[in-house]
Write an enzyme that holds these catalytic residues in place. Structure first.
Site, PDB file in Angstrom:
ATOM      1  N   LYS A 298       0.864  -1.187   0.000  1.00 42.64           N
ATOM      2  CA  LYS A 298       0.000   0.000   0.000  1.00 42.64           C
ATOM      3  C   LYS A 298       0.891   1.224   0.000  1.00 42.64           C
ATOM      4  O   LYS A 298       1.925   1.238   0.654  1.00 42.64           O
ATOM      5  CB  LYS A 298      -0.855  -0.032   1.278  1.00 42.64           C
ATOM      6  CG  LYS A 298      -1.712   1.162   1.505  1.00 42.64           C
ATOM      7  CD  LYS A 298      -2.395   1.089   2.852  1.00 42.64           C
ATOM      8  CE  LYS A 298      -3.501   0.045   2.891  1.00 42.64           C
ATOM      9  NZ  LYS A 298      -4.194   0.015   4.184  1.00 42.64           N
TER      10      LYS A 298
ATOM     11  N   LYS B   6      -7.225  -5.955  -1.941  1.00 49.44           N
ATOM     12  CA  LYS B   6      -8.086  -5.210  -1.010  1.00 49.44           C
ATOM     13  C   LYS B   6      -8.757  -4.049  -1.746  1.00 49.44           C
ATOM     14  O   LYS B   6      -8.090  -3.242  -2.391  1.00 49.44           O
ATOM     15  CB  LYS B   6      -7.254  -4.697   0.161  1.00 49.44           C
ATOM     16  CG  LYS B   6      -6.832  -5.824   1.109  1.00 49.44           C
ATOM     17  CD  LYS B   6      -5.803  -5.363   2.119  1.00 49.44           C
ATOM     18  CE  LYS B   6      -6.307  -4.271   3.022  1.00 49.44           C
ATOM     19  NZ  LYS B   6      -5.223  -3.732   3.879  1.00 49.44           N
TER      20      LYS B   6
HETATM   21  O1  LIG Z   1      -4.443  -2.103   6.273  1.00 51.14           O
HETATM   22  C1  LIG Z   1      -4.020  -1.580   7.302  1.00 51.14           C
HETATM   23  C2  LIG Z   1      -3.701  -0.145   7.322  1.00 51.14           C
HETATM   24  O2  LIG Z   1      -2.680   0.170   6.407  1.00 51.14           O
HETATM   25  C3  LIG Z   1      -3.513   0.384   8.655  1.00 51.14           C
HETATM   26  O3  LIG Z   1      -2.941   1.670   8.608  1.00 51.14           O
HETATM   27  P1  LIG Z   1      -3.045   2.604   9.890  1.00 51.14           P
HETATM   28  O4  LIG Z   1      -2.615   1.782  11.071  1.00 51.14           O
HETATM   29  O5  LIG Z   1      -2.098   3.724   9.607  1.00 51.14           O
HETATM   30  O6  LIG Z   1      -4.458   3.040   9.971  1.00 51.14           O
END
Ligand SMILES: O=C[C@H](O)COP(=O)(O)O
Length: 244
Positions: A30, A92
């Protein structure tokens, strides 16, 4: 009782190596600078998948498709297809009512379920959870559902949502044979509550960076989180054995 699996979002090969070396079970590709479900460039995903398959064959890999509007179904499905073709285990896709209507969300869920790709719908919880969308998801063969937040400035998922809503989400996912994942600015200090809720997957990014999820992953924070998660799940197993 099964252990919670740790998912960590990474943006490139270097971060993916760090996460795999730390023992993270689910490596989530991501780009945090591109939004809550920002996509890593397709040309980057394939080589990371190949490398991880060789170096850490037990790790599972997910990739996000970007924050795509629910109404632009053809573009969404095209992105799902090309992302799945990189060989990731999960694709996702965000189901965000800020980016479309309820009926567009239901159509998207149906089309994603019928796509044949290993889609994991990610329900964005900022405006609450719409049960009709969960009912739509329950009719599709998704292997996992996730709940996450889009606006990372509003606190963690656990601050936004009451336990009964989270318990209901987890039960609905499991009720149709899917794994249930929680994410959204989760913090290590919330592990006791997460352990009680006992989802199948807990996802992190911000907590393993140096204060800003768009910054770099910090190896020491990652190692500490991995240790805390494995201790929490071991303690839960021991408690379950003692009660049995
Ligand atoms: O898929 C999980 C997320 O990338 C969580 O990111 P975050 O902990 O910054 O909300």
């Amino acid at each position: 009782m099964s252990a919670m699996q740790l998912l960590v979002s990474v943006r490139d090969a270097a971060e993916a190596r760090l996460a795999a070396a730390a023992g993270v079970e689910l490596i989530d590709l991501k780009e945090p600078k591109a939004g809550a479900l920002g996509a890593v460039a397709l040309g980057t995903i394939g080589p990371i998948v190949d490398e991880l398959r060789a170096s850490h064959p037990r790790a599972r890999i997910s990739a996000t498709v970007g924050d795509l509007p629910l109404g632009e179904l053809d573009a969404m499905l095209a992105q799902v297809r090309v992302t799945a073709a990189t060989g990731v285990d999960w694709v996702k896709v965000g189901i965000d009512l800020a980016s479309g209507s309820r009926s567009e969300a239901r159509c998207a869920i149906e089309a994603l379920g019928a796509s044949g790709a290993p889609v994991v719908p990610v329900f964005l919880a900022d405006r609450g959870i719409d049960p009709t969308l969960l009912e739509a998801a329950a009719r599709q063969p998704f292997g996992a559902w996730m709940l996450d937040t889009a606006d990372k400035s509003r606190g963690s998922l656990l601050e936004l949502m009451a336990d009964d809503a989270l318990v209901d989400f987890i039960a609905r996912a499991r009720g149709c044979g899917a794994l249930a994942g929680l994410a959204g600015s989760l913090r290590p200090a919330e592990l006791p509550r997460l352990t009680r809720l006992a989802p199948d997957v807990i996802g992190f990014r911000g907590a393993v960076c140096g204060g800003d999820r768009r910054g770099a992953l910090v190896p020491e924070r990652l190692a500490a989180l991995q240790l805390a998660v494995s201790r929490a799940t071991t303690n839960t197993r021991l408690a379950a054995c003692a009660e049995a």
